[in-house]
Enzyme design. Structure first.
Site, mmCIF file in Angstrom:
data_model
loop_
_atom_site.group_PDB
_atom_site.id
_atom_site.type_symbol
_atom_site.label_atom_id
_atom_site.label_comp_id
_atom_site.label_asym_id
_atom_site.label_seq_id
_atom_site.Cartn_x
_atom_site.Cartn_y
_atom_site.Cartn_z
ATOM 1 N N LYS A 74 0.899 -1.256 0.180
ATOM 2 C CA LYS A 74 -0.318 -0.258 0.033
ATOM 3 C C LYS A 74 1.037 1.285 -0.229
ATOM 4 O O LYS A 74 1.856 0.948 0.625
ATOM 5 C CB LYS A 74 -0.678 -0.461 1.007
ATOM 6 C CG LYS A 74 -2.413 0.762 1.278
ATOM 7 C CD LYS A 74 -2.553 0.782 2.409
ATOM 8 C CE LYS A 74 -3.772 1.758 2.731
ATOM 9 N NZ LYS A 74 -5.109 1.879 3.669
ATOM 10 N N SER A 149 -9.802 1.577 2.678
ATOM 11 C CA SER A 149 -8.859 2.613 2.474
ATOM 12 C C SER A 149 -7.907 1.452 0.864
ATOM 13 O O SER A 149 -6.942 2.625 0.079
ATOM 14 C CB SER A 149 -8.155 3.675 3.347
ATOM 15 O OG SER A 149 -7.296 3.217 3.597
ATOM 16 N N SER A 173 -10.190 -1.155 6.815
ATOM 17 C CA SER A 173 -9.321 -0.786 5.953
ATOM 18 C C SER A 173 -8.762 -1.998 4.992
ATOM 19 O O SER A 173 -8.003 -2.285 3.938
ATOM 20 C CB SER A 173 -8.600 0.631 5.547
ATOM 21 O OG SER A 173 -8.954 1.538 6.629
#
Length: 482
Positions: A74, A149, A173
């Protein structure tokens, strides 16, 4: 190679049946072919060199648990020599000078970091629509979101770009996008995985976690990235001992379904939960219900804690040392313009709400009261675990929603995390298990079931996942066309 597990690929590399370079090239080719999904924001320029180093280490006889495995990370996790933008304009052009601890451990174990994944800006979102790089698409239905996210990291695994990936979980997330894309997503116990090198959103809630397509791969990753780190003051002394479970491990397991999570679910989510519970009963587990009434306050408490922490953490992004800088007549104007033009609308909203909640006269009414509710929620979970070994809820009350459906209604977007935020407030481990599909408008959309364990019992979650896999109660598969 794209459909083979990380564990099996590592074994093949170790036995010289396939080279790390070949795996890296195959992964990069799939990333190139799947550009339309917008899951990847940058490719690691050092990937080929990393693969070459792994090849040399294997040739020298070194045993590497992740030998040659391509990994996506990420874009809020630092990787040396790569851009770390957190999906924000304010970090445009920033290149990380160091590795996060989790990344360093992956590389030491033989992994190759091939790319950085798209995300909601500064991890503030539930759909991966707020990134400055544009929205990420769900490979099961590209008109829908992949969750957030960590949507890019979830899609990287669901679309077979890499067999595993890393995300971060502040209020769901990792787990929610895992459910939306049909893969595993593990949120470890707070402090189980070092946060050093993770760009902070809400420091008391953030935790790095893995995505994978099998329980064996989850165990493989967690045995590498978990463990104490002296560079993280919140890191726990809890050596990892993850292994895959069998159906025998379910015999006598006490499973508690959280009553409050049974309301408001779509028919497909309800059906997947029922099938999972039936599988547990059939393997000898006992299933009951437990009420945690304090969970109705979890969303409100979560945002009244996360937003003030975000306000504090994001104060460092002022354009004075790194990242975007907008000139002004003086320092104050320069900082103001930098933050106004650098932060997106949702980030600005959360900073302002967080600052307000911490301000004189409102601290006790909001932040302090939310912390008291957080303690009550944690205590209620502790009480529930006296009677049950694991707790179960849907990961999300609905499958992936359409792009744009909730962007104009922040409260509706926040409510998407109704089943996940309480776990972060309590610091517990939780795992989203791909448990079935719901057909919506002709598309088969994945749904997930969430298992929650007491603190430091992360290994139990992976055992349960492995046992359910053996029973055929887990439905993991590559998204159509990928």
């Amino acid at each position: 190679m794209a459909f083979t597990s990380a564990a099996e690929l590592a074994r093949r590399v170790q036995s010289r049946d396939v080279s790390p370079q070949a795996l890296t090239e195959a992964s990069l080719a799939r990333i190139q072919a799947a550009q339309a999904l917008n899951a990847i924001v940058s490719v690691n320029p050092n990937a080929a060199a990393q693969a070459q180093k792994v090849h040399a280490r294997v040739a020298a006889g070194e045993a590497l648990p992740l030998a040659g495995i391509p990994v996506t990370v990420k874009d809020n996790i630092n990787v040396t020599g790569t851009a770390t933008t957190c999906g924000s304009r304010i970090l445009a052009g920033y290149v990380s000078p160091y590795d996060a601890t989790a990344v360093r451990r992956l590389v030491q174990a033989g992994a190759v970091i091939v790319a950085k994944a798209n995300m909601d800006e500064f991890a503030m979102g539930s759909s991966t629509e707020s990134s400055t790089h544009g929205a990420t698409l769900n490979p099961w239905d590209t008109a829908r979101v992949p969750g957030g996210s960590s949507g890019g990291s979830a899609v990287a695994v669901a679309a077979n770009l890499t067999p595993v990936s890393l995300g971060s979980d502040t209020g769901g997330s990792v787990r929610q996008p895992a459910a939306f894309t049909g893969v595993y997503g593990l949120k470890p116990t707070y402090g189980r995985v070092s946060r050093y090198g993770l760009v902070a959103y809400a420091s008391s809630l953030d935790q790095i976690g893995p995505f994978a397509r099998s329980a064996e791969d989850l165990a493989l990753l967690m045995n590498v990235i978990a463990g104490h780190d002296p560079q993280d003051a919140t890191s726990l002394h809890a050596p990892p001992a993850f292994q895959v479970g069998t159906p025998e491990d379910l015999r006598g397991l006490r499973v508690g379904v959280i009553t409050e999570s049974l309301e408001g679910n779509t028919s497909g989510v309800h059906a997947a939960l029922s099938v999972t519970l039936d599988a547990l009963r059939g393997a000898g587990a006992t299933v009951g219900e437990v009420s945690l009434p304090e969970l109705r306050y979890a969303i409100a408490a979560y945002y009244l804690i996360a937003m003030p922490e975000a306000s504090s953490n994001l104060a460092r992004f002022d354009g004075m040392v790194y990242g975007r800088r907008v000139s002004g007549h003086d320092v104050t104007e320069a900082m103001t313009l930098t933050r106004e033009q650098g932060f997106g609308r949702e980030v600005q909203r959360r900073i302002m709400i967080g600052t307000y909640a911490l301000s004189s006269g409102y601290y006790d009414a909001y932040y302090s009261k939310a912390m008291k509710v957080r303690r009550l929620i944690a205590e209620r979970f502790t009480q529930a675990f006296r009677d049950f070994d694991v707790l179960v809820t849907p990961t999300s009350p609905f499958p992936a929603f359409r792009r744009g459906e909730k962007t104009s209604d922040p409260l509706a977007m926040y409510a998407a995390d109704v089943d996940t935020v309480a776990i972060n407030l309590a610091g517990l481990p939780a795992l989203s298990v791909p448990a079935g599909f719901e057909t919506v408008d002709g598309a088969a959309l994945p749904v997930g079931v969430q298992f929650i364990a007491p603190a430091l019992h992360d290994e139990l979650l992976v055992k349960v996942a492995g046992a359910l896999e053996a029973l055929g109660a887990v439905q993991v598969g590559g998204a159509p066309g990928y």
